[in-house]
Design a protein around this motif. Structure first.
Motif, short mmCIF file in Angstrom:
data_model
loop_
_atom_site.label_atom_id
_atom_site.label_comp_id
_atom_site.label_asym_id
_atom_site.label_seq_id
_atom_site.Cartn_x
_atom_site.Cartn_y
_atom_site.Cartn_z
N ALA A 1 0.85 -1.19 0.00
CA ALA A 1 0.00 0.00 0.00
C ALA A 1 0.89 1.24 0.00
N VAL A 2 0.54 2.22 -0.82
CA VAL A 2 1.28 3.47 -0.90
C VAL A 2 0.57 4.52 -0.04
N LEU A 3 1.34 5.16 0.83
CA LEU A 3 0.82 6.24 1.66
C LEU A 3 1.57 7.52 1.35
N TRP A 4 0.83 8.61 1.27
CA TRP A 4 1.42 9.94 1.09
C TRP A 4 1.20 10.72 2.38
N ARG A 5 2.29 11.20 2.97
CA ARG A 5 2.20 11.96 4.21
C ARG A 5 2.61 13.41 3.94
N PHE A 6 1.72 14.32 4.28
CA PHE A 6 1.94 15.75 4.10
C PHE A 6 1.96 16.40 5.48
N ALA A 7 3.04 17.13 5.78
CA ALA A 7 3.21 17.69 7.12
C ALA A 7 3.50 19.17 7.07
N ASP A 8 3.20 19.86 8.17
CA ASP A 8 3.57 21.27 8.27
C ASP A 8 5.05 21.38 8.61
N ASN B 1 4.11 19.07 13.39
CA ASN B 1 3.06 18.82 14.37
C ASN B 1 1.79 18.28 13.72
N TRP B 2 1.43 18.85 12.56
CA TRP B 2 0.22 18.45 11.85
C TRP B 2 0.59 17.58 10.66
N GLN B 3 -0.22 16.55 10.41
CA GLN B 3 0.05 15.66 9.30
C GLN B 3 -1.24 15.18 8.65
N VAL B 4 -1.28 15.26 7.34
CA VAL B 4 -2.37 14.68 6.54
C VAL B 4 -1.81 13.45 5.84
N THR B 5 -2.48 12.32 6.00
CA THR B 5 -2.07 11.08 5.35
C THR B 5 -3.13 10.68 4.34
N LEU B 6 -2.70 10.42 3.11
CA LEU B 6 -3.61 10.00 2.05
C LEU B 6 -3.18 8.62 1.57
N ALA B 7 -4.11 7.67 1.60
CA ALA B 7 -3.88 6.32 1.08
C ALA B 7 -4.99 5.99 0.11
N GLN B 8 -4.91 4.83 -0.52
CA GLN B 8 -5.89 4.50 -1.55
C GLN B 8 -7.30 4.30 -0.98
N ASP B 9 -7.42 4.12 0.36
CA ASP B 9 -8.75 3.92 0.93
C ASP B 9 -9.02 4.74 2.19
N PHE B 10 -8.18 5.75 2.46
CA PHE B 10 -8.50 6.63 3.59
C PHE B 10 -7.71 7.93 3.51
N VAL B 11 -8.21 8.92 4.24
CA VAL B 11 -7.47 10.14 4.49
C VAL B 11 -7.54 10.38 5.99
N ALA B 12 -6.43 10.85 6.56
CA ALA B 12 -6.37 11.05 8.00
C ALA B 12 -5.68 12.37 8.32
N LEU B 13 -6.10 12.99 9.40
CA LEU B 13 -5.45 14.18 9.94
C LEU B 13 -5.03 13.86 11.37
N SER B 14 -3.76 14.10 11.69
CA SER B 14 -3.27 13.84 13.04
C SER B 14 -2.51 15.05 13.57
N CYS B 15 -2.47 15.14 14.88
CA CYS B 15 -1.82 16.27 15.54
C CYS B 15 -1.21 15.78 16.85
N ASP B 16 0.05 16.13 17.09
CA ASP B 16 0.73 15.73 18.32
C ASP B 16 0.73 16.84 19.37
N ASP B 17 0.36 18.05 18.98
CA ASP B 17 0.30 19.18 19.93
C ASP B 17 -1.02 19.89 19.69
N TYR B 18 -2.07 19.37 20.28
CA TYR B 18 -3.44 19.79 20.02
C TYR B 18 -3.69 21.18 20.60
N SER B 19 -4.38 22.00 19.83
CA SER B 19 -4.72 23.34 20.31
C SER B 19 -6.17 23.40 20.77
N ASN B 20 -7.10 23.18 19.84
CA ASN B 20 -8.51 23.19 20.21
C ASN B 20 -9.32 22.49 19.12
#
Length: 268
Positions: A82-89, A93-112
């Motif tokens: 499976a190929v994953l594309w990870r886009f980060a700031d 701290n912020w990361q968008v992950t795009l795969a062939q069957d999902f998209v995800a947003l993650s954060c390690d230093d949450y603001s609100n």
């Protein structure tokens, strides 16, 4: 002695008033939207317009290949990639992950929550415009809390609802609870909530994607989700994620005492 004047009476009910914490126990917040597979996501040329749509916020990009095992013809296991594309700031701290069957947003230093949902909505709009998946299979949000401060762990019975402490809250004589992890599944208003909580010793993590600490800790990991197939709708998915975040917050606020909020610098 623990007090519960700010906690809701039950874990599932009206959403409690939000209280900002000066020192947040969150170690990761994640939203994931699964959709019917789009195999073209494997191709760099196909993903390039998606990157352009979010590059102003997530300028760093990395391609990863992960192996997975699936049943094949005749019950034989087949290994696929499976190929994953990870886009980060820029801060990582912020990361968008795009795969062939999902998209995800993650954060390690949450603001609100507002900032998180706004970022999720923007990523979903880019998926809708550039990837155009047909169906949504699952929408979920996950909040992982961890306590590792020795003073807080010693006061855990004053900070956390006793019903969540299990045997670790019992008189054990000369013994101590090094590892005790509880898992429970709840449902509320057609939403599932998977909760895991308990003690972990040094060097142990309950999730391989979360780094283990060199000291003992107590975790409260809450994942709210719905797995009802529906046409892919960026706005609807973002609204659902916000509703699920509210459910998670209600459980969290029920689980922690006034003393917990005070120990983490509660602000109205």
């Amino acid at each position: 002695m623990a007090t519960w004047t700010k906690a809701p009476a039950t874990p599932f009910g009206p959403s409690p008033e939000r209280i900002l914490l000066g020192s947040d126990p969150l170690v990761r917040v994640l939203a994931q939207i699964r959709f019917a597979p789009v195999l073209s996501i494997r191709e760099q040329s196909f993903v390039a317009p998606f990157q352009e749509a979010i590059r102003h916020a997530y300028p760093l990009v990395q391609q990863e290949t992960q192996q997975h095992v699936a049943p094949g013809v005749g019950g034989e296991l087949q290994i696929g990639e499976a190929v994953l594309w990870r886009f980060a700031d820029a801060a990582g701290n912020w990361q968008v992950t795009l795969a062939q069957d999902f998209v995800a947003l993650s954060c390690d230093d949450y603001s609100n929550r507002t900032d998180f949902i706004d970022r999720l909505r923007e990523a979903l709009r880019a998926v809708g415009a550039q990837v155009q998946p047909a169906l949504t299979g699952r929408v979920g949000v996950r909040y992982t809390n961890r306590l590792s401060d020795v003073e807080k762990l010693d006061r855990l019975s004053d900070l956390v609802r006793p019903s969540l402490l299990g045997a670790a809250n019992a008189e054990l004589g000369a013994g101590t609870a090094a590892t005790e992890l509880t898992q429970a599944e709840f449902t509320t208003n057609s939403v599932s909530l998977n909760g895991r909580w308990g003690h972990l010793p040094a060097g142990v993590t309950h999730d391989p994607t979360i780094e283990a600490l060199d000291r003992p800790s107590w975790v409260l990991d809450l994942d709210a989700y719905s797995a009802s197939p529906a046409p892919f709708d960026p706005e609807g998915c973002a609204d659902e994620a916000e509703r699920f975040a509210s459910i998670v917050y209600g459980f969290f606020r029920w689980a922690v005492s006034d003393e917990f909020l005070e120990a983490h610098g509660a602000q109205a």
